[in-house]
Write a protein that holds these residues in place. Structure first.
Motif, PDB file in Angstrom:
ATOM      1  N   VAL A  40       2.022  -7.778   1.571  1.00 50.47           N
ATOM      2  CA  VAL A  40       0.692  -7.657   2.173  1.00 50.47           C
ATOM      3  C   VAL A  40      -0.344  -7.554   1.049  1.00 50.47           C
ATOM      4  O   VAL A  40      -0.254  -6.652   0.200  1.00 50.47           O
ATOM      5  CB  VAL A  40       0.625  -6.412   3.079  1.00 50.47           C
ATOM      6  CG1 VAL A  40      -0.785  -6.226   3.631  1.00 50.47           C
ATOM      7  CG2 VAL A  40       1.645  -6.514   4.210  1.00 50.47           C
ATOM      8  N   MET A  41      -1.306  -8.463   1.025  1.00 52.63           N
ATOM      9  CA  MET A  41      -2.328  -8.500  -0.039  1.00 52.63           C
ATOM     10  C   MET A  41      -3.720  -8.562   0.584  1.00 52.63           C
ATOM     11  O   MET A  41      -3.923  -9.245   1.589  1.00 52.63           O
ATOM     12  CB  MET A  41      -2.132  -9.744  -0.907  1.00 52.63           C
ATOM     13  CG  MET A  41      -0.749  -9.855  -1.514  1.00 52.63           C
ATOM     14  SD  MET A  41      -0.678 -11.243  -2.654  1.00 52.63           S
ATOM     15  CE  MET A  41       1.082 -11.228  -3.042  1.00 52.63           C
ATOM     16  N   PRO A  47      -5.674 -10.237  -6.476  1.00 54.64           N
ATOM     17  CA  PRO A  47      -6.583 -11.388  -6.270  1.00 54.64           C
ATOM     18  C   PRO A  47      -6.028 -12.444  -5.318  1.00 54.64           C
ATOM     19  O   PRO A  47      -6.093 -13.631  -5.606  1.00 54.64           O
ATOM     20  CB  PRO A  47      -6.729 -11.940  -7.694  1.00 54.64           C
ATOM     21  CG  PRO A  47      -5.449 -11.578  -8.368  1.00 54.64           C
ATOM     22  CD  PRO A  47      -4.985 -10.287  -7.769  1.00 54.64           C
ATOM     23  N   ASN A  48      -5.478 -12.008  -4.198  1.00 56.97           N
ATOM     24  CA  ASN A  48      -4.949 -12.955  -3.222  1.00 56.97           C
ATOM     25  C   ASN A  48      -4.906 -12.242  -1.876  1.00 56.97           C
ATOM     26  O   ASN A  48      -4.842 -11.004  -1.827  1.00 56.97           O
ATOM     27  CB  ASN A  48      -3.540 -13.409  -3.642  1.00 56.97           C
ATOM     28  CG  ASN A  48      -3.025 -14.597  -2.853  1.00 56.97           C
ATOM     29  OD1 ASN A  48      -3.759 -15.247  -2.117  1.00 56.97           O
ATOM     30  ND2 ASN A  48      -1.742 -14.879  -2.998  1.00 56.97           N
ATOM     31  N   ILE A  49      -4.960 -12.993  -0.791  1.00 52.78           N
ATOM     32  CA  ILE A  49      -4.915 -12.434   0.567  1.00 52.78           C
ATOM     33  C   ILE A  49      -3.736 -13.061   1.298  1.00 52.78           C
ATOM     34  O   ILE A  49      -3.545 -14.284   1.225  1.00 52.78           O
ATOM     35  CB  ILE A  49      -6.220 -12.740   1.335  1.00 52.78           C
ATOM     36  CG1 ILE A  49      -7.436 -12.146   0.611  1.00 52.78           C
ATOM     37  CG2 ILE A  49      -6.138 -12.210   2.765  1.00 52.78           C
ATOM     38  CD1 ILE A  49      -8.779 -12.515   1.249  1.00 52.78           C
ATOM     39  N   THR A  50      -2.933 -12.229   1.974  1.00 52.93           N
ATOM     40  CA  THR A  50      -1.848 -12.808   2.779  1.00 52.93           C
ATOM     41  C   THR A  50      -2.092 -12.516   4.264  1.00 52.93           C
ATOM     42  O   THR A  50      -2.656 -13.339   4.963  1.00 52.93           O
ATOM     43  CB  THR A  50      -0.464 -12.300   2.320  1.00 52.93           C
ATOM     44  OG1 THR A  50      -0.459 -10.874   2.315  1.00 52.93           O
ATOM     45  CG2 THR A  50      -0.094 -12.860   0.957  1.00 52.93           C
ATOM     46  N   VAL A  69       8.099  -3.509   3.598  1.00 54.12           N
ATOM     47  CA  VAL A  69       6.697  -3.945   3.520  1.00 54.12           C
ATOM     48  C   VAL A  69       6.048  -3.402   2.238  1.00 54.12           C
ATOM     49  O   VAL A  69       5.973  -2.186   2.029  1.00 54.12           O
ATOM     50  CB  VAL A  69       5.913  -3.487   4.771  1.00 54.12           C
ATOM     51  CG1 VAL A  69       4.449  -3.892   4.656  1.00 54.12           C
ATOM     52  CG2 VAL A  69       6.533  -4.090   6.031  1.00 54.12           C
ATOM     53  N   HIS A  70       5.594  -4.321   1.409  1.00 54.61           N
ATOM     54  CA  HIS A  70       4.976  -4.016   0.111  1.00 54.61           C
ATOM     55  C   HIS A  70       3.463  -4.136   0.260  1.00 54.61           C
ATOM     56  O   HIS A  70       2.941  -5.245   0.406  1.00 54.61           O
ATOM     57  CB  HIS A  70       5.532  -5.025  -0.917  1.00 54.61           C
ATOM     58  CG  HIS A  70       4.992  -4.874  -2.293  1.00 54.61           C
ATOM     59  ND1 HIS A  70       5.220  -5.817  -3.275  1.00 54.61           N
ATOM     60  CD2 HIS A  70       4.236  -3.902  -2.880  1.00 54.61           C
ATOM     61  CE1 HIS A  70       4.629  -5.434  -4.399  1.00 54.61           C
ATOM     62  NE2 HIS A  70       4.030  -4.288  -4.186  1.00 54.61           N
ATOM     63  N   LEU A  71       2.794  -2.988   0.229  1.00 51.29           N
ATOM     64  CA  LEU A  71       1.345  -2.962   0.450  1.00 51.29           C
ATOM     65  C   LEU A  71       0.604  -3.104  -0.878  1.00 51.29           C
ATOM     66  O   LEU A  71       0.549  -2.159  -1.671  1.00 51.29           O
ATOM     67  CB  LEU A  71       0.947  -1.650   1.123  1.00 51.29           C
ATOM     68  CG  LEU A  71       1.541  -1.391   2.511  1.00 51.29           C
ATOM     69  CD1 LEU A  71       1.145   0.001   3.004  1.00 51.29           C
ATOM     70  CD2 LEU A  71       1.098  -2.470   3.500  1.00 51.29           C
ATOM     71  N   MET A  72       0.043  -4.283  -1.104  1.00 53.53           N
ATOM     72  CA  MET A  72      -0.811  -4.488  -2.284  1.00 53.53           C
ATOM     73  C   MET A  72      -2.250  -4.441  -1.788  1.00 53.53           C
ATOM     74  O   MET A  72      -2.975  -5.442  -1.759  1.00 53.53           O
ATOM     75  CB  MET A  72      -0.464  -5.831  -2.941  1.00 53.53           C
ATOM     76  CG  MET A  72       0.872  -5.769  -3.671  1.00 53.53           C
ATOM     77  SD  MET A  72       1.567  -7.382  -4.030  1.00 53.53           S
ATOM     78  CE  MET A  72       2.420  -7.690  -2.484  1.00 53.53           C
ATOM     79  N   ILE A  73      -2.616  -3.239  -1.331  1.00 52.18           N
ATOM     80  CA  ILE A  73      -3.924  -3.021  -0.722  1.00 52.18           C
ATOM     81  C   ILE A  73      -4.512  -1.707  -1.227  1.00 52.18           C
ATOM     82  O   ILE A  73      -3.783  -0.808  -1.642  1.00 52.18           O
ATOM     83  CB  ILE A  73      -3.843  -2.997   0.831  1.00 52.18           C
ATOM     84  CG1 ILE A  73      -3.036  -1.783   1.338  1.00 52.18           C
ATOM     85  CG2 ILE A  73      -3.223  -4.288   1.351  1.00 52.18           C
ATOM     86  CD1 ILE A  73      -3.052  -1.608   2.850  1.00 52.18           C
ATOM     87  N   SER A  74      -5.823  -1.615  -1.193  1.00 56.07           N
ATOM     88  CA  SER A  74      -6.523  -0.386  -1.546  1.00 56.07           C
ATOM     89  C   SER A  74      -7.852  -0.354  -0.785  1.00 56.07           C
ATOM     90  O   SER A  74      -8.621  -1.321  -0.867  1.00 56.07           O
ATOM     91  CB  SER A  74      -6.777  -0.340  -3.047  1.00 56.07           C
ATOM     92  OG  SER A  74      -7.541   0.798  -3.382  1.00 56.07           O
TER      93      SER A  74
END
Ligand code: DX5
Ligand code: ZN
Length: 229
Positions: A40-41, A47-50, A69-74
């Protein structure tokens, strides 16, 4: 989920057909995947959105086993309940994603999920030293997160330090980025047990022709397990 340190291969659907996630997850599992890794981005932390929780919920019925689920969010905390309700078994947040990772990990467990913490390549193992009783998984990024198909960054000392920190605790070490049959033995030797692989699993196959997924998964597993034989 029961705990063991056997090698587990977790295909990342970042490298799958985005128009066909359900069938791709089922095909990867049928071909030997242990977990399904869901990236998840947000276009802010990386620098990418999924995609977000609605897509995770749509994928869930097509996964029999573990949805990782890998959260690459902030920020993270406001979205934890939505991802938990979407059916995530493991929710992994980045230690760099905010000032209150301890609170985030508490919230993930309170939502009924296993809690993971991820470290970017530039973050030392010491950043998670005080979190070992708060986590079920530590994810070592061996690429800078945001994109699949990047070059593996070799960091065995970090993996070994984490393995020492974990000791006897039931905590997985997951490696994410650039894992293939050449790099898998390096990380397994250092102490990793969960190997995420995107391009190295999905290359050469499709939902219509899934056999290459199985060959690719077997090649990574055999290479990693070779370390222990
Ligand atoms: C990177 C993602 C990874 C990625 C791995 O931001 O977290 O899971 O999909 O892809 P490969 O295996 O192609 O390096
Ligand atoms: Zn990932």
């Amino acid at each position: 989920m029961t705990f063991d340190r056997a090698i587990k291969i977790a295909p990342s659907i970042l490298a799958a057909d985005f128009a066909n996630f359900g069938a791709e997850c089922a095909a990867a599992e049928a071909q030997g995947a242990d977990w399904i890794h869901v990236d998840v981005m947000d276009g802010h932390f990386v620098p990418n959105i999924t995609f977000g929780p609605a897509t995770c919920a749509a994928i869930r019925p097509h996964i029999k086993g573990v949805m990782d689920v890998h959260l690459m969010i902030s920020p993270v905390d406001a979205y934890i309940d939505a991802f938990a309700q979407a059916g995530a078994d493991i929710l992994t947040a980045h230690v760099e994603a905010g000032p209150h990772i301890h609170r985030t990990l508490q919230a993930i467990r309170a939502a009924g999920c296993k809690a993971g913490v991820a470290l970017n390549p530039g973050t030392p193992a010491s950043a998670v030293a005080d979190l070992m009783d708060m986590v079920d998984l530590v994810c070592v990024m061996t690429v800078n997160p945001g994109f699949g198909g990047q070059k593996f960054i070799y960091m065995p000392a970090k993996i070994k330090s984490l393995r020492d920190m974990i000791g006897d605790r039931p905590v997985h070490i997951e490696i994410d980025g650039g894992v293939d049959p050449r790099t898998a033995p390096l990380v397994a030797q250092a102490g990793a047990d969960v190997l995420v692989a995107g391009s190295a699993v999905f290359k050469g196959g499709s939902v219509q022709n899934p056999a290459p997924y199985g060959e690719n998964i077997r090649a990574i597993r055999t290479a990693a397990e070779g370390v222990w034989t």
